[in-house]
Design a protein around this motif. Structure first.
Motif, short mmCIF file in Angstrom:
data_model
loop_
_atom_site.label_atom_id
_atom_site.label_comp_id
_atom_site.label_asym_id
_atom_site.label_seq_id
_atom_site.Cartn_x
_atom_site.Cartn_y
_atom_site.Cartn_z
N ALA A 93 28.24 41.22 23.72
CA ALA A 93 28.48 41.82 25.03
C ALA A 93 28.30 40.77 26.12
CB ALA A 93 27.52 42.98 25.27
N VAL A 94 29.20 40.79 27.07
CA VAL A 94 29.13 39.84 28.18
C VAL A 94 28.90 40.61 29.47
CG1 VAL A 94 30.35 38.07 29.47
CG2 VAL A 94 30.70 38.25 27.00
N ASP A 95 27.80 40.29 30.14
CA ASP A 95 27.52 40.94 31.42
C ASP A 95 28.22 40.16 32.53
OD1 ASP A 95 25.96 42.92 30.35
OD2 ASP A 95 24.10 41.78 30.55
N ILE A 96 29.02 40.86 33.27
CA ILE A 96 29.76 40.25 34.37
C ILE A 96 29.29 40.87 35.68
CG2 ILE A 96 32.03 39.83 35.37
CD1 ILE A 96 33.21 40.13 32.57
N ASP A 97 28.75 40.04 36.53
CA ASP A 97 28.32 40.54 37.83
C ASP A 97 29.55 40.71 38.72
OD1 ASP A 97 25.62 40.60 37.21
OD2 ASP A 97 25.37 38.47 37.71
N MET A 98 29.77 41.92 39.17
CA MET A 98 30.93 42.21 40.00
C MET A 98 30.48 42.59 41.39
SD MET A 98 33.27 44.36 37.31
CE MET A 98 34.70 44.28 38.39
N ASP A 99 31.28 42.18 42.36
CA ASP A 99 30.96 42.54 43.74
C ASP A 99 31.06 44.04 43.93
OD1 ASP A 99 30.62 39.87 44.36
OD2 ASP A 99 32.72 39.59 44.93
N GLU A 100 30.20 44.55 44.80
CA GLU A 100 30.23 45.98 45.11
C GLU A 100 31.55 46.29 45.82
OE1 GLU A 100 28.20 49.71 44.96
OE2 GLU A 100 27.77 47.75 44.07
N PRO A 101 32.30 47.30 45.32
CA PRO A 101 33.58 47.63 45.96
C PRO A 101 33.38 48.12 47.39
CG PRO A 101 33.40 48.67 43.80
CD PRO A 101 32.04 48.14 44.14
N THR A 102 34.35 47.83 48.22
CA THR A 102 34.33 48.35 49.58
C THR A 102 34.79 49.81 49.55
OG1 THR A 102 36.62 47.70 49.99
CG2 THR A 102 34.90 46.07 50.47
N GLN A 103 34.60 50.51 50.67
CA GLN A 103 35.06 51.89 50.75
C GLN A 103 36.56 51.98 50.54
OE1 GLN A 103 33.41 54.85 50.97
NE2 GLN A 103 31.59 53.59 50.62
N LYS A 104 37.29 51.00 51.08
CA LYS A 104 38.75 50.99 50.92
C LYS A 104 39.11 50.83 49.44
CE LYS A 104 42.94 48.64 52.52
NZ LYS A 104 43.49 47.56 53.37
N GLU A 105 38.39 49.96 48.75
CA GLU A 105 38.66 49.74 47.31
C GLU A 105 38.31 50.98 46.50
OE1 GLU A 105 38.02 44.90 46.99
OE2 GLU A 105 36.29 46.25 46.83
N ARG A 106 37.23 51.66 46.88
CA ARG A 106 36.86 52.90 46.16
C ARG A 106 37.94 53.96 46.34
NH1 ARG A 106 31.63 52.27 44.53
NH2 ARG A 106 30.25 51.02 45.86
N LEU A 107 38.43 54.11 47.56
CA LEU A 107 39.48 55.09 47.83
C LEU A 107 40.77 54.72 47.11
CD1 LEU A 107 38.83 55.67 51.65
CD2 LEU A 107 38.32 57.26 49.78
N SER A 108 41.07 53.44 47.07
CA SER A 108 42.26 52.97 46.37
C SER A 108 42.13 53.23 44.86
CB SER A 108 42.48 51.48 46.63
OG SER A 108 43.59 51.00 45.90
N PHE A 109 40.93 52.99 44.33
CA PHE A 109 40.67 53.26 42.90
C PHE A 109 40.85 54.74 42.61
CE2 PHE A 109 37.43 54.79 39.87
CZ PHE A 109 37.88 54.16 38.70
N ALA A 110 40.29 55.60 43.47
CA ALA A 110 40.40 57.05 43.26
C ALA A 110 41.85 57.50 43.32
CB ALA A 110 39.57 57.80 44.30
N LYS A 111 42.61 56.95 44.26
CA LYS A 111 44.03 57.30 44.39
C LYS A 111 44.80 56.89 43.13
CE LYS A 111 48.14 56.24 47.14
NZ LYS A 111 48.68 55.45 48.30
#
Length: 332
Positions: free
Chosen positions: A182-200
């Motif tokens: 398993a490889v742990d990848i630190d990812m940046d916290e999504p912005t609100q715009k990115e969260r909404l885009s992901f949900a869409k």
């Protein structure tokens, strides 16, 4: 009165059924006839479920954006014993809507070294109980049935995972998963715009995948609702047949659908006289033990563990079905 309005007119959208019925009457289609009733049932349920589907997936996907696989793995890794199983089952409620989508996450969690029982609690919970099923069940069966359904689904997930953990069956997982790094990848916290885009995007992707099954499920429900004699359903799935729960569970297994495709069939069966426990057992069988998902799971675990998983889920579903049958008079 307020809750009844929410349940019937907002979640259940009864106003839409009336509107569709009036429109069909205006174009000369008698909704009291079998054909007219089938058309009304089909249009109403397709529109209602599609609207709820899109709204719920958007909301749940937005919540899910806070629980990517790496974060979920870290959360589950902080707990031990039965508490870890409880957390895994709860996390399953904010993940994909069908078992085939849950299996890749299960494989990833297992490869990461999480306890086998914990990952199985997640695998059972994810397709069986989610926030979408809670709202959809409320729209059809009422809040009591919906809440108890979710609770017993979580209980099955926790008990099932705990049993598998106690049996120490780690060697029954395929070697390529156990030996994966398993490889742990630190990812940046999504912005609100990115969260909404992901949900869409999740709404679009899930809709494309699920909509055909909604059409099939509603079509079957329309046939049951308007063409199958009530006496037939009562004879096979009513209170006079003590094996109705077992039959419904077995019949549900070969099907592939999710909660959105099962709801219209369950609604039609209940209206025709099927027992509540029978209907819910059918839904659990379809969402948790569908044949395609079992074929996928067979690639990851060996026959002994697969058989145990199926056995635990089947027994749990049957027990829940008989319990709902026994207390149906208190629930609806």
């Amino acid at each position: 009165m307020i809750w009844e309005f929410i349940q019937n007119q907002i979640l259940g959208m009864k106003w839409m059924s009336t509107l569709i019925g009036n429109l069909l009457e205006k174009i000369g289609l008698d909704t009291s006839s079998r054909m007219g009733g089938s058309v009304q049932f089909f249009l109403y349920d397709v529109l209602k479920i599609t609207i709820l589907l899109c709204i719920l997936i958007f909301m749940i996907s937005y919540i899910q954006s806070y629980f990517p696989p790496e974060r979920s793995k870290k959360i589950m890794g902080r707990f031990h014993g039965i508490w870890a199983n409880c957390i895994a089952a709860l996390l399953g409620t904010v993940t994909p809507f069908c078992s085939c989508s849950s299996i890749p996450l299960f494989i990833g969690f297992t490869s990461a070294g999480l306890p086998l029982g914990v990952t199985f609690s997640f695998l059972i919970s994810s397709p069986m109980v989610d926030l979408g099923s809670l709202v959809l069940l409320m729209s059809i069966f009422g809040s009591k049935v919906a809440i108890i359904y979710v609770i017993v689904g979580l209980v099955i997930a926790v008990i099932g995972g705990t049993i598998i953990e106690k049996l120490h069956l780690e060697n029954e997982v395929e070697a390529f998963i156990r030996k994966a790094n398993a490889v742990d990848i630190d990812m940046d916290e999504p912005t609100q715009k990115e969260r909404l885009s992901f949900a869409k995007q999740q709404v679009i992707d899930t809709f494309k995948k699920v909509f055909p099954y909604i059409l099939i499920g509603v079509g079957i429900g329309a046939v049951i609702h308007n063409w199958i004699p009530e006496s037939w359903v009562e004879k096979i799935l009513g209170s006079d047949n003590p094996f109705g729960v077992i039959i419904a569970t077995i019949v549900g297994v070969p099907m592939y659908a999710d909660i959105f495709g099962c709801i219209p069939i369950a609604e039609a069966l209940l209206a025709k006289g099927a027992r509540l426990g029978v209907v819910l057992s059918f839904m659990m069988g379809v969402t948790t033990l569908s044949l395609p998902s079992m074929i996928m799971l067979k690639k990851a675990i060996k026959p002994k563990l697969l058989g145990l998983f199926i056995g635990i889920c089947t027994v749990g579903i049957i027990i829940v079905g008989y319990a709902f049958n026994a207390f149906q008079y208190l629930l609806i």
